[in-house]
Design an enzyme around this catalytic site. Structure first.
Site, mmCIF file in Angstrom:
data_model
loop_
_atom_site.group_PDB
_atom_site.id
_atom_site.type_symbol
_atom_site.label_atom_id
_atom_site.label_comp_id
_atom_site.label_asym_id
_atom_site.label_seq_id
_atom_site.Cartn_x
_atom_site.Cartn_y
_atom_site.Cartn_z
ATOM 1 N N GLY A 98 5.003 -60.442 34.687
ATOM 2 C CA GLY A 98 5.760 -60.179 35.904
ATOM 3 C C GLY A 98 4.911 -60.274 37.152
ATOM 4 O O GLY A 98 5.426 -60.584 38.235
ATOM 5 N N GLU A 111 4.888 -63.866 38.018
ATOM 6 C CA GLU A 111 6.218 -64.195 38.541
ATOM 7 C C GLU A 111 6.387 -63.674 39.965
ATOM 8 O O GLU A 111 6.961 -64.348 40.824
ATOM 9 C CB GLU A 111 7.287 -63.613 37.621
ATOM 10 N N GLU A 133 4.088 -63.288 27.785
ATOM 11 C CA GLU A 133 5.191 -62.541 27.171
ATOM 12 C C GLU A 133 5.409 -62.900 25.699
ATOM 13 O O GLU A 133 5.827 -62.060 24.897
ATOM 14 C CB GLU A 133 6.488 -62.777 27.958
ATOM 15 N N ALA A 189 5.038 -56.415 33.906
ATOM 16 C CA ALA A 189 6.048 -55.354 33.935
ATOM 17 C C ALA A 189 5.512 -54.121 33.215
ATOM 18 O O ALA A 189 4.583 -54.195 32.413
ATOM 19 C CB ALA A 189 7.337 -55.829 33.278
#
Length: 245
Positions: A141, A144, A164, A98
């Site tokens: 992310g 993911e 993370e 992200a």
């Protein structure tokens, strides 16, 4: 009367062939987007190809990129000629995670109350099969996002991680659930709790990846797989495509 004869002679003259517009190929030039490139590929244009295109930021997943990705997915989903979709990034990074710059000034309460990542899961609702072609980093992310796809092909140098915890948070877009389903509880817990990365070879052995390809041929091999899927009955493919949400 003479004028009428002239008019009739013009009408009876040879008709010009109709002007035909060229077939429309959405996103052929990729000029519609700032953060992605989208086009049709394959011998019969049956594959939708989406490339994340923020190389300077290692394809960090900012809001604008996710919005454009969702728009491209929706267009390919509605295109009857497209039977499957390939999602890829660059040679160095599929997506490094992200965009931290968008998140750094938000508190946990801000993220939770605004459903900060609510638009990330559109990929899981696409009925057409999506193949992730992963080169380089698929971290946070990015990992993911790859796991939201139905099939993952990896380049030889690809790396996967959920780091993370190293910045004081947890995977927020389904990583804890999907990673556990893909590789089992023990390896998923190790990756999430340590932030350690795994190689493409380890990912394949664990079941996260279905095929490892040379870096330079990865996308073409993913397109070939997508073409093969697209050659089958679209209705039956949709029935057989059990989405892991």
């Amino acid at each position: 009367m003479a004028a009428l004869r002239v008019l009739l002679s013009c009408v009876r003259g040879p008709l010009r062939p109709p002007v035909r517009c060229p077939a429309w190929r959405p996103f052929a030039s990729g000029a519609n987007f700032e953060y992605i490139i989208a086009e049709k590929r394959g011998k019969n244009n049956t594959v939708g190809l989406i490339q994340l295109n923020r190389p300077k930021a290692l394809n960090a997943l900012c809001d604008g990129l996710i919005d454009e990705l969702n728009q491209a997915l929706k267009t390919f989903e509605e295109d009857p000629a497209v039977g499957a979709i390939v999602l890829t990034g660059g040679d160095k990074a599929f997506a490094a995670g992200a965009d931290i710059k968008e998140m750094q000034n938000l508190s946990f309460q801000d993220c939770y109350s605004s459903k900060f990542l609510k638009h990330w899961d559109h990929l899981t609702q696409v009925k057409k099969p999506v193949i992730a072609a992963v080169n380089g980093y698929a971290f946070g992310g990015g990992c993911e996002l790859a796991m939201m796809c139905d099939i993952i092909y990896a380049g030889e140098k690809a790396q996967f991680a959920q780091p993370e915890i190293l910045i004081g948070t947890i995977p927020g877009a389904g990583g804890t659930q999907r990673l556990t389903r893909a590789v089992g509880k023990s390896l998923a817990m190790e990756m999430v709790l340590t932030g350690d990365r795994i190689s493409a070879q380890d990912a394949k052995q664990a079941g996260l990846v279905s095929k490892i390809c040379p870096v330079e041929t990865l996308v073409e091999e993913a397109i070939q797989c997508a073409e093969k899927i697209a050659s089958n009955s679209k209705i039956v493919v949709a029935m057989a495509n059990f989405k892991d949400q």
